[in-house]
Design a protein around this motif. Structure first.
Motif, PDB file in Angstrom:
ATOM      1  N   TYR A   1       0.720  -1.154  -0.047  1.00 59.01           N
ATOM      2  CA  TYR A   1      -0.106   0.144   0.186  1.00 59.01           C
ATOM      3  C   TYR A   1       0.830   1.134  -0.030  1.00 59.01           C
ATOM      4  CZ  TYR A   1      -3.692  -3.337   0.884  1.00 59.01           C
ATOM      5  OH  TYR A   1      -4.824  -4.184   0.871  1.00 59.01           O
ATOM      6  N   VAL A   2       1.969   1.167   0.795  1.00 58.41           N
ATOM      7  CA  VAL A   2       2.998   2.373   0.648  1.00 58.41           C
ATOM      8  C   VAL A   2       3.594   2.599  -0.615  1.00 58.41           C
ATOM      9  CG1 VAL A   2       5.108   3.214   1.792  1.00 58.41           C
ATOM     10  CG2 VAL A   2       3.198   2.305   3.245  1.00 58.41           C
TER      11      VAL A   2
ATOM     12  N   LEU B   1       2.125   1.766  -3.660  1.00 54.54           N
ATOM     13  CA  LEU B   1       0.968   2.492  -4.387  1.00 54.54           C
ATOM     14  C   LEU B   1       0.714   3.894  -4.309  1.00 54.54           C
ATOM     15  CD1 LEU B   1      -1.428  -0.554  -4.380  1.00 54.54           C
ATOM     16  CD2 LEU B   1       0.097  -0.028  -6.185  1.00 54.54           C
ATOM     17  N   VAL B   2       0.619   4.013  -2.968  1.00 55.65           N
ATOM     18  CA  VAL B   2       0.125   5.477  -2.521  1.00 55.65           C
ATOM     19  C   VAL B   2       1.401   6.115  -2.686  1.00 55.65           C
ATOM     20  CG1 VAL B   2      -0.725   6.951  -0.745  1.00 55.65           C
ATOM     21  CG2 VAL B   2      -1.605   4.709  -0.900  1.00 55.65           C
ATOM     22  N   GLY B   3       2.549   5.808  -2.302  1.00 55.52           N
ATOM     23  CA  GLY B   3       3.714   6.455  -2.356  1.00 55.52           C
ATOM     24  C   GLY B   3       4.050   6.716  -3.719  1.00 55.52           C
TER      25      GLY B   3
ATOM     26  N   ILE C   1       2.069   7.235  -6.366  1.00 49.29           N
ATOM     27  CA  ILE C   1       1.226   8.230  -6.928  1.00 49.29           C
ATOM     28  C   ILE C   1       1.721   9.452  -6.306  1.00 49.29           C
ATOM     29  CG2 ILE C   1      -1.164   9.159  -6.602  1.00 49.29           C
ATOM     30  CD1 ILE C   1      -2.001   6.040  -6.898  1.00 49.29           C
ATOM     31  N   VAL C   2       2.071   9.707  -4.873  1.00 47.45           N
ATOM     32  CA  VAL C   2       2.514  10.815  -4.435  1.00 47.45           C
ATOM     33  C   VAL C   2       3.797  11.534  -5.130  1.00 47.45           C
ATOM     34  CG1 VAL C   2       3.460  12.028  -2.319  1.00 47.45           C
ATOM     35  CG2 VAL C   2       1.238  10.628  -2.066  1.00 47.45           C
TER      36      VAL C   2
END
Length: 165
Positions: free
Chosen positions: A134-135, A137-139, A141-142
């Motif tokens: 999850y980190v 994926l979200v990281g 994108i960020v």
């Protein structure tokens, strides 16, 4: 406006205009006007080839990052996110446009979400349900948003200072 509300400006004989009541809209005295944005670069075969290479690099970094982030946690996760930042920032610098960060970012995003949704009949999948995935994926994108925004600010000549001040 009364003398008490006008302050020092009223004492100098100047009157403050209310917002929307006949005031002039323009740059403040002493403030520099923002530079005009640069014209969009022309599409040349070299530029198109660069975007194609960035697209392929985005796919490869997505696959490598998906494998590395789970194999060597937490160092692999940091390495994968640093590779993403290097690819997105390097693409923006190489092309001099925002699309230099958008193309590999979009390729990475599509590849990662295709890898997530692909499951085999045996139930195997590439991404586990852990915090590292999850980190990643979200990281990712960020990191893509940050690099694209920085490229946009560089392309328009906007200063990174305070808004309105």
């Amino acid at each position: 406006m009364s003398e008490a509300k006008g302050g020092a400006a009223a004492g100098n004989g100047a009157r403050r205009a209310r917002a929307g009541a006949g005031g002039t809209s323009g740059p403040r005295p002493g403030a520099s006007a923002a530079p005009a944005p640069a014209p969009a670069p022309r599409s040349t075969p070299a530029r198109v080839g660069t975007y194609a290479l960035l697209l392929v690099a985005g796919v490869l970094v997505a696959i490598a990052g998906a494998l590395v982030q789970a194999a060597w946690f937490p160092g692999g996760l940091v390495l994968a996110l640093l590779a993403l930042g290097g690819l997105f920032h390097g693409g923006a610098l190489a092309t001099g446009t925002t699309a230099g960060a958008l193309v590999p970012g979009a390729a990475w995003l599509v590849t990662v979400f295709l890898l997530i949704s692909d499951t085999r009949p045996e139930g195997d999948f590439l991404f586990g349900a852990g915090t590292g995935s999850y980190v990643f994926l979200v990281g990712g994108i960020v990191v893509a948003v940050i690099c694209t925004t920085a490229a946009q600010m560089r392309a328009t000549g906007a200063s990174p200072g305070r808004v309105g001040g």
